[in-house]
Structure formats: C-alpha cells, structure tokens
Design a protein around this motif. Structure first.
Motif, mmCIF file in Angstrom:
data_model
loop_
_atom_site.group_PDB
_atom_site.id
_atom_site.type_symbol
_atom_site.label_atom_id
_atom_site.label_comp_id
_atom_site.label_asym_id
_atom_site.label_seq_id
_atom_site.Cartn_x
_atom_site.Cartn_y
_atom_site.Cartn_z
ATOM 1 N N GLU A 28 17.961 -2.777 -6.356
ATOM 2 C CA GLU A 28 18.134 -1.660 -5.411
ATOM 3 C C GLU A 28 17.012 -0.630 -5.588
ATOM 4 O O GLU A 28 16.494 -0.101 -4.611
ATOM 5 C CB GLU A 28 19.498 -0.995 -5.598
ATOM 6 C CG GLU A 28 20.638 -1.778 -5.022
ATOM 7 C CD GLU A 28 20.513 -1.946 -3.519
ATOM 8 O OE1 GLU A 28 20.221 -0.955 -2.811
ATOM 9 O OE2 GLU A 28 20.690 -3.078 -3.048
ATOM 10 N N ARG A 29 16.681 -0.358 -6.839
ATOM 11 C CA ARG A 29 15.616 0.605 -7.105
ATOM 12 C C ARG A 29 14.288 0.082 -6.555
ATOM 13 O O ARG A 29 13.524 0.826 -5.940
ATOM 14 C CB ARG A 29 15.497 0.858 -8.602
ATOM 15 C CG ARG A 29 14.484 1.906 -8.924
ATOM 16 C CD ARG A 29 14.492 2.256 -10.375
ATOM 17 N NE ARG A 29 13.514 3.294 -10.626
ATOM 18 C CZ ARG A 29 13.052 3.596 -11.797
ATOM 19 N NH1 ARG A 29 13.494 2.964 -12.854
ATOM 20 N NH2 ARG A 29 12.165 4.535 -11.935
ATOM 21 N N ARG A 31 13.877 -2.062 -4.107
ATOM 22 C CA ARG A 31 13.960 -2.059 -2.644
ATOM 23 C C ARG A 31 13.768 -0.646 -2.092
ATOM 24 O O ARG A 31 13.079 -0.449 -1.093
ATOM 25 C CB ARG A 31 15.301 -2.622 -2.194
ATOM 26 C CG ARG A 31 15.366 -2.899 -0.700
ATOM 27 C CD ARG A 31 16.572 -3.740 -0.332
ATOM 28 N NE ARG A 31 17.811 -3.238 -0.862
ATOM 29 C CZ ARG A 31 18.712 -2.553 -0.154
ATOM 30 N NH1 ARG A 31 18.498 -2.324 1.112
ATOM 31 N NH2 ARG A 31 19.809 -2.135 -0.712
ATOM 32 N N ALA A 32 14.353 0.357 -2.754
ATOM 33 C CA ALA A 32 14.194 1.744 -2.319
ATOM 34 C C ALA A 32 12.729 2.181 -2.441
ATOM 35 O O ALA A 32 12.188 2.833 -1.545
ATOM 36 C CB ALA A 32 15.087 2.662 -3.132
ATOM 37 N N ARG A 33 12.077 1.817 -3.555
ATOM 38 C CA ARG A 33 10.660 2.145 -3.719
ATOM 39 C C ARG A 33 9.812 1.466 -2.658
ATOM 40 O O ARG A 33 8.904 2.062 -2.087
ATOM 41 C CB ARG A 33 10.164 1.699 -5.092
ATOM 42 C CG ARG A 33 10.377 2.678 -6.175
ATOM 43 C CD ARG A 33 9.690 2.179 -7.424
ATOM 44 N NE ARG A 33 9.712 3.189 -8.438
ATOM 45 C CZ ARG A 33 9.300 2.992 -9.662
ATOM 46 N NH1 ARG A 33 8.837 1.805 -10.015
ATOM 47 N NH2 ARG A 33 9.341 3.953 -10.541
ATOM 48 N N SER A 35 10.738 0.425 0.279
ATOM 49 C CA SER A 35 11.031 1.035 1.575
ATOM 50 C C SER A 35 10.319 2.382 1.713
ATOM 51 O O SER A 35 9.745 2.680 2.767
ATOM 52 C CB SER A 35 12.536 1.215 1.732
ATOM 53 O OG SER A 35 12.842 1.844 2.935
#
Length: 155
Positions: A28-29, A31-33, A35
C-alpha cells in the motif's frame, strides 16, 4: 512433543499473518508513493504545456508588434489605437509569463517586451530586427531552457 508441534504451528501461523500484514502495508505504501509520483509528473506536464502555450502566444504577439514597428519604420501610418492595443496585450502577456515561468524567462521576456514596445512607439534608423535581435534570442533561449528543450547545435 505434542506441545512443541502446537507451539510451532501457532508461531508459524502468527508469523505468516504478520508477514501478510507487513507485505500488505508495504504494498500500500509503495502504491501510494507511485500514485503520488505519477500525479506529480502529470502536474509538471500540465504546467509545462501551459507555459509552452503562453510563450507561443507571447512570441506570436511579438511577431505582430514587429510588423507594426517595421511599418512605422518604413514610414507607413499606424494608428495610435492599434499600437496601444498590441503593446498593452504584450505587457499583459508579460505579466502572465512572470506568474507562470521562472525568473530568467520573465526577465528575458520583460527585456524583449520593452524593446518591441520602444520600437513600435519610437521608430529609428536602425532596422527593427536588429533592435530586437539580442533580446529575442535571449528570450527564446530562456524559453527553451524552461521547457526542457535542448539548445540548438550547429548552423
């Protein structure tokens, strides 16, 4: 021995759950970075496109002003309203450039705007293209740098 089998089974289950949670959090981390990085690149491209469009409008207006200055230089009649309209638009575009572009571009555009305005208002014996040459080249060079376009090479 049964107790050790139960302990190992329970521990491996907890370890697997911990690894799964950790993997999920790391995923998740990442993917957030990713994005956020994509959004930043998209924003940079939008700003570059906006700057490019603005600079193209500015240089097109400079071309129109140069034509007016050349007509005045040749002794043709140019109305004060026409000259005032074009020079006012140039100064307004200069303000937009100052708002959206870096200081080197804004300074070069200011100098070119000042020169073209002077050429329109006060014709001289010096040809218009010579009065503008160095200021135009500086403005184009700084605009190319701003847009990430490599410097032209060779003749």
């Amino acid at each position: 021995m049964n107790i050790w089998v139960n302990v190992i089974t329970a521990a491996s289950g907890l370890l697997g759950a911990g690894m799964g949670i950790g993997g999920t959090l790391l995923g998740e981390r990442w993917r957030a970075r990713s994005s956020a990085e994509q959004e930043r690149r998209a924003s940079d491209l939008r700003l570059r496109d906006e700057r490019k469009e603005l600079l193209l409008r500015f240089f097109a207006l400079v071309r129109d002003l140069e034509r007016v200055a050349e007509r005045r230089h040749a002794g043709e009649e140019v109305t004060a309203e026409q000259a005032a309209e074009l020079t006012s638009r140039a100064w307004l575009l200069h303000v937009e450039v100052r708002l959206l572009c870096s200081q080197p571009v804004a300074d070069a555009v200011y100098t070119l705007t000042e020169r073209i305005t002077e050429a329109v208002r006060h014709p001289t014996d010096e040809p218009v293209h010579l009065r503008l040459s160095d200021a135009r080249l500086a403005a184009i060079s700084s605009a190319r740098t701003e847009l990430g376009i490599p410097a032209a090479t060779g003749p």
